[in-house]
Design an enzyme around this catalytic site. Sequence first.
Site, PDB file in Angstrom:
ATOM      1  N   HIS A 236      30.872  17.694  12.556  1.00  0.00           N
ATOM      2  CA  HIS A 236      29.876  16.658  12.862  1.00  0.00           C
ATOM      3  C   HIS A 236      30.472  15.299  13.202  1.00  0.00           C
ATOM      4  O   HIS A 236      29.770  14.416  13.668  1.00  0.00           O
ATOM      5  CB  HIS A 236      28.909  16.487  11.693  1.00  0.00           C
ATOM      6  CG  HIS A 236      29.523  15.765  10.533  1.00  0.00           C
ATOM      7  ND1 HIS A 236      30.278  16.405   9.594  1.00  0.00           N
ATOM      8  CD2 HIS A 236      29.509  14.459  10.179  1.00  0.00           C
ATOM      9  CE1 HIS A 236      30.701  15.529   8.702  1.00  0.00           C
ATOM     10  NE2 HIS A 236      30.250  14.331   9.028  1.00  0.00           N
TER      11      HIS A 236
HETATM   12  C1  UD1 Z   1      26.470  10.440   9.416  1.00  0.00           C
HETATM   13  C2  UD1 Z   1      27.608   9.557   8.911  1.00  0.00           C
HETATM   14  C3  UD1 Z   1      28.776  10.430   8.486  1.00  0.00           C
HETATM   15  C4  UD1 Z   1      28.326  11.486   7.497  1.00  0.00           C
HETATM   16  C5  UD1 Z   1      27.218  12.297   8.142  1.00  0.00           C
HETATM   17  C6  UD1 Z   1      26.708  13.415   7.277  1.00  0.00           C
HETATM   18  C7  UD1 Z   1      27.687   7.346   9.956  1.00  0.00           C
HETATM   19  C8  UD1 Z   1      28.407   6.486  10.894  1.00  0.00           C
HETATM   20  N1  UD1 Z   1      28.080   8.635   9.916  1.00  0.00           N
HETATM   21  O1  UD1 Z   1      26.912  11.044  10.630  1.00  0.00           O
HETATM   22  O2  UD1 Z   1      29.769   9.607   7.872  1.00  0.00           O
HETATM   23  O3  UD1 Z   1      29.428  12.312   7.150  1.00  0.00           O
HETATM   24  O4  UD1 Z   1      26.138  11.412   8.457  1.00  0.00           O
HETATM   25  O5  UD1 Z   1      25.902  14.269   8.035  1.00  0.00           O
HETATM   26  O6  UD1 Z   1      26.802   6.907   9.252  1.00  0.00           O
HETATM   27  N2  UD1 Z   1      20.129  13.682  13.863  1.00  0.00           N
HETATM   28  C9  UD1 Z   1      19.096  14.585  13.893  1.00  0.00           C
HETATM   29  N3  UD1 Z   1      18.394  14.765  12.732  1.00  0.00           N
HETATM   30  C10 UD1 Z   1      18.676  14.086  11.599  1.00  0.00           C
HETATM   31  C11 UD1 Z   1      19.737  13.150  11.607  1.00  0.00           C
HETATM   32  C12 UD1 Z   1      20.457  12.977  12.751  1.00  0.00           C
HETATM   33  O7  UD1 Z   1      18.799  15.221  14.882  1.00  0.00           O
HETATM   34  O8  UD1 Z   1      18.005  14.286  10.583  1.00  0.00           O
HETATM   35  C13 UD1 Z   1      20.908  13.473  15.102  1.00  0.00           C
HETATM   36  C14 UD1 Z   1      20.686  12.085  15.657  1.00  0.00           C
HETATM   37  O9  UD1 Z   1      19.706  12.082  16.624  1.00  0.00           O
HETATM   38  C15 UD1 Z   1      22.033  11.700  16.201  1.00  0.00           C
HETATM   39  C16 UD1 Z   1      23.028  12.581  15.467  1.00  0.00           C
HETATM   40  O10 UD1 Z   1      22.283  13.573  14.775  1.00  0.00           O
HETATM   41  O11 UD1 Z   1      22.129  11.974  17.553  1.00  0.00           O
HETATM   42  C17 UD1 Z   1      23.892  11.795  14.556  1.00  0.00           C
HETATM   43  O12 UD1 Z   1      23.184  11.240  13.452  1.00  0.00           O
HETATM   44  P1  UD1 Z   1      23.738   9.948  12.665  1.00  0.00           P
HETATM   45  O13 UD1 Z   1      22.948   9.726  11.444  1.00  0.00           O
HETATM   46  O14 UD1 Z   1      23.887   8.817  13.577  1.00  0.00           O
HETATM   47  O15 UD1 Z   1      25.208  10.293  12.224  1.00  0.00           O
HETATM   48  P2  UD1 Z   1      25.863  11.639  11.678  1.00  0.00           P
HETATM   49  O16 UD1 Z   1      26.660  12.223  12.762  1.00  0.00           O
HETATM   50  O17 UD1 Z   1      24.905  12.533  10.981  1.00  0.00           O
END
Ligand code: UD1
Length: 380
Positions: A236
């Site tokens: 991820h």
């Molecule tokens: C975040 C944290 C990371 C942690 C991880 C655990 C930051 C910078 N990164 O990364 O340190 O290890 O969480 O998972 O805070 N999305 C969905 N559904 C959700 C949540 C996210 O579809 O419920 C999608 C979003 O649209 C986005 C992507 O996943 O495009 C990334 O989500 P984001 O919360 O920005 O960061 P993570 O990669 O999950």
Amino acid sequence: MKIANIIGARPQFIKYFPVAEAIKNHNKNSGNAFYDILIHTGQHYDYKMSKIFFDEFGIKQPDFHLGVGSETHGKQTGQIIQKVEDVLIKEKPDIVVVYGDTNSTLGGALASSKLHTPIAHIEAGLRSYNKRMPEEINRVLTDHVSTFLFCPSKTSAENLVSEGFKNVLNGGALIPENHSSTHQTFTLNGDGRVIINVGDVMYDVLLHSIDIAERRSRILEKLMLAPRDYCLFTLHRAENTDRAERLAEIVAFVNDVSNGKTVVFPMHPRAKKACDSCGIKLGDNIRVIEPIGYFDMLLLLKNSSLLLTDSGGMQKESYWLKVPCITLRDETEWTETVESGWNILYKNYRGVHRPSDVNSAYYGDGKAAGRIISVLGRYK
Ligand code: UD1
């Protein structure tokens, strides 16, 4: 004492659980009770990324849900600062607790520090020394505005010392449960701060959960898997998913190492989007499933023959469960797992090792949350 816990991303729901339990225990046994306010930023919002963990652990509903959702880093962090600030102004907690290294951690910490509310950072002192990782920026900045730096290991306490932090309890070694410092009153105003190795709250959760997972989880039957007959793969991190070249390199590596063996891949939404948009072809032996809850993940990991991951938490979980791990990154914060021989960075991979044992002392004794609450309970 009013304590505001700020969580928002998947690993933080898990880390909050033992702290919530320690608060309940403290309140039963002490006259100086905590009033626990739970703030969910909304960074993770899908059922399988958020609510499932509240259900599994019986965590109370958040008192405030800020509904921040997905955005660019600046917008997401900015909205978290703004919305957390509103809550803190209204609630006036005595202390704010933040967890790990996400945008929710940094946003919560910045909002609190500007209001001069003392911050306790759980999982302080970890470093990858790679400033291209958003998590590294988040943890360095959060440490610098925190009052209580609760480290999960000796290495993390030493990292802080090497950055010039002072006031390290017990030379950075795990404080005993009945350490005299936990019986003293902490009055750390202004620039005061203290670095305390309490052990890792993730170890607390694992010890609490492993028997429950064995009893409750049906994941092996559901996926028709035999123990040790499959590898587990998670991905991820932005540095792996957000560059097509890098993503292709990792997928090729996983295809190669698994050598036709089944690889179960609970796919994080970020990895799914990246694979879809780059048209990356996964090997036929890779079984993609939806994100899963903590108990299913624990059981799936315990019974796997090998973990391939870029997660921080899972590197340690595989270590505690004695499953060899290949970390799909160029560096790791959890250096002890590599030194022990159980974990290897993928660029250094020369074959799988299963050393005879694990050093259970690296990350404490499963009582980290109790130590944290005992220290905070003496804060004036
Ligand atoms: C975040 C944290 C990371 C942690 C991880 C655990 C930051 C910078 N990164 O990364 O340190 O290890 O969480 O998972 O805070 N999305 C969905 N559904 C959700 C949540 C996210 O579809 O419920 C999608 C979003 O649209 C986005 C992507 O996943 O495009 C990334 O989500 P984001 O919360 O920005 O960061 P993570 O990669 O999950």
